[in-house]
Every structure is written in C-alpha cells, then in structure tokens.
Write a protein that holds these residues in place. Structure first.
Motif, short mmCIF file in Angstrom:
data_model
loop_
_atom_site.label_atom_id
_atom_site.label_comp_id
_atom_site.label_asym_id
_atom_site.label_seq_id
_atom_site.Cartn_x
_atom_site.Cartn_y
_atom_site.Cartn_z
N UNK A 1 -20.32 -12.81 75.16
CA UNK A 1 -19.29 -12.01 74.52
C UNK A 1 -18.07 -12.87 74.23
N UNK A 2 -17.03 -12.25 73.64
CA UNK A 2 -15.90 -13.02 73.14
C UNK A 2 -15.13 -13.72 74.25
N UNK A 3 -15.11 -13.13 75.45
CA UNK A 3 -14.32 -13.69 76.55
C UNK A 3 -15.15 -14.54 77.49
N UNK A 4 -16.45 -14.65 77.23
CA UNK A 4 -17.39 -15.39 78.08
C UNK A 4 -17.65 -14.72 79.43
N UNK A 5 -17.19 -13.49 79.60
CA UNK A 5 -17.44 -12.77 80.85
C UNK A 5 -18.91 -12.36 80.94
N UNK A 6 -19.46 -11.95 79.82
CA UNK A 6 -20.86 -11.51 79.79
C UNK A 6 -21.73 -12.57 79.11
N UNK A 7 -22.80 -12.94 79.81
CA UNK A 7 -23.79 -13.86 79.25
C UNK A 7 -25.15 -13.30 79.61
N UNK B 1 -16.64 -20.43 61.07
CA UNK B 1 -15.53 -20.61 60.14
C UNK B 1 -15.31 -19.31 59.38
N UNK B 2 -14.19 -19.22 58.73
CA UNK B 2 -13.86 -18.00 58.00
C UNK B 2 -13.03 -17.06 58.85
N UNK B 3 -12.90 -15.84 58.41
CA UNK B 3 -12.05 -14.86 59.09
C UNK B 3 -12.84 -14.09 60.13
N UNK B 4 -13.03 -14.74 61.28
CA UNK B 4 -13.82 -14.12 62.34
C UNK B 4 -12.94 -13.17 63.15
N UNK B 5 -13.45 -12.00 63.52
CA UNK B 5 -12.69 -11.08 64.37
C UNK B 5 -12.48 -11.69 65.75
N UNK B 6 -11.44 -11.27 66.44
CA UNK B 6 -11.12 -11.85 67.74
C UNK B 6 -12.15 -11.49 68.80
N UNK B 7 -12.84 -10.36 68.65
CA UNK B 7 -13.82 -9.95 69.65
C UNK B 7 -15.25 -10.28 69.21
N UNK B 8 -15.40 -11.37 68.50
CA UNK B 8 -16.72 -11.73 68.00
C UNK B 8 -17.61 -12.23 69.14
N UNK B 9 -18.83 -11.74 69.19
CA UNK B 9 -19.82 -12.17 70.16
C UNK B 9 -20.80 -13.12 69.47
N UNK B 10 -21.34 -14.05 70.24
CA UNK B 10 -22.26 -15.05 69.69
C UNK B 10 -23.61 -14.95 70.37
N UNK C 1 -17.88 -7.18 68.64
CA UNK C 1 -18.11 -6.42 69.86
C UNK C 1 -19.34 -6.90 70.61
N UNK C 2 -19.56 -6.30 71.77
CA UNK C 2 -20.67 -6.70 72.63
C UNK C 2 -21.02 -5.53 73.53
N UNK C 3 -22.31 -5.37 73.80
CA UNK C 3 -22.76 -4.31 74.71
C UNK C 3 -23.87 -4.86 75.57
N UNK C 4 -23.79 -4.57 76.86
CA UNK C 4 -24.83 -5.05 77.77
C UNK C 4 -26.14 -4.30 77.55
N UNK C 5 -26.12 -3.26 76.73
CA UNK C 5 -27.35 -2.49 76.50
C UNK C 5 -28.06 -2.91 75.22
N UNK C 6 -27.38 -3.64 74.33
CA UNK C 6 -28.06 -3.98 73.07
C UNK C 6 -27.75 -5.38 72.58
N UNK C 7 -27.35 -6.27 73.43
CA UNK C 7 -27.00 -7.63 73.02
C UNK C 7 -28.19 -8.37 72.41
#
Length: 126
Positions: free
Chosen positions: A52-58, A25-34, A101-107
C-alpha cells in the motif's frame, strides 16, 4: 495520467537473486498502491505481491512468500521487488501495476488495478 515503467529483468541462474524496479511518473494519487503480477509461459497472469501507499501493508502470493520482498521509495516514486532463490518456475513476464487505495481483501484482484507497465521478462536458467 499515470505511467509505469519496469526495469531489471533478464536471464539469471537458478538460486540467484534479482531486483525489479517500477518507476511511476505522471499525476499519481498520494494513496497509490503498487503491485507485481507475473505471466508464466502458457499461463494466465497471476498476482505476486502488493504494497500500500504507506508500506504498512504488504501481501504476497503463497508461491513467493519468504523469497520475494516488495518495497517502495515514495520520494523516488519507485517500487521494488527483490527476488531471492529464483527457480525455473519464476520465469515469466513481470508486470508492475498501480491502483488508488488498498484493501486487504482484494489486493490480488487484477481487474482493480488501473495502471499497468509494459512488463519486463525474467528467465531463470536451471
């Protein structure tokens, strides 16, 4: 400000499944990773899974690969984690975290996550 709220924890028997949810909830950025982290009794908090935000990377910790699945529903601003074949070693407090954001090197790096939930407890009885 972004708020995270976990739900779905509890006491379960070994070998069963459980699904945790994390509502954003709240003002989350569109590219937020979980991500999900876990703190087992007497241990440091550790990385479990991230998406990541688009679910492409898990990405998953080796200890949960093949058993846990992370997903998200962007329309509902909610992340999920399905946990199968639970064992006593999965017992712990599970925390939802989010970052821009999201990075495959530091997720897996805990320090890079800006927002955290309060945690939900999972106890697996043998």
């Amino acid at each position: 400000q972004v708020q995270l709220a976990e739900s779905g924890g509890g006491l379960v028997q070994a070998g069963t499944s459980l699904r945790l949810s994390c509502a954003v909830s709240g003002r989350a950025p569109t590219n937020i990773a979980m991500a999900w982290f876990r703190r087992a009794p007497g241990k440091d908090r550790e990385f479990v899974a991230a998406i990541n935000w688009s679910s492409v990377f898990r990405n998953y910790a080796d200890s949960v690969k093949g058993r846990f699945t992370i997903s998200r529903d962007s329309a509902k601003n909610t992340a999920y984690r399905e946990m199968n074949s639970l064992g006593p070693d999965d017992t712990g407090d599970y925390y939802c975290a989010a970052r821009t954001g999201y990075s495959v090197s530091d997720y897996y790096r805990e320090a890079l996550y800006e927002y955290w939930g309060q945690g939900t407890q999972v106890t697996v009885a043998s």
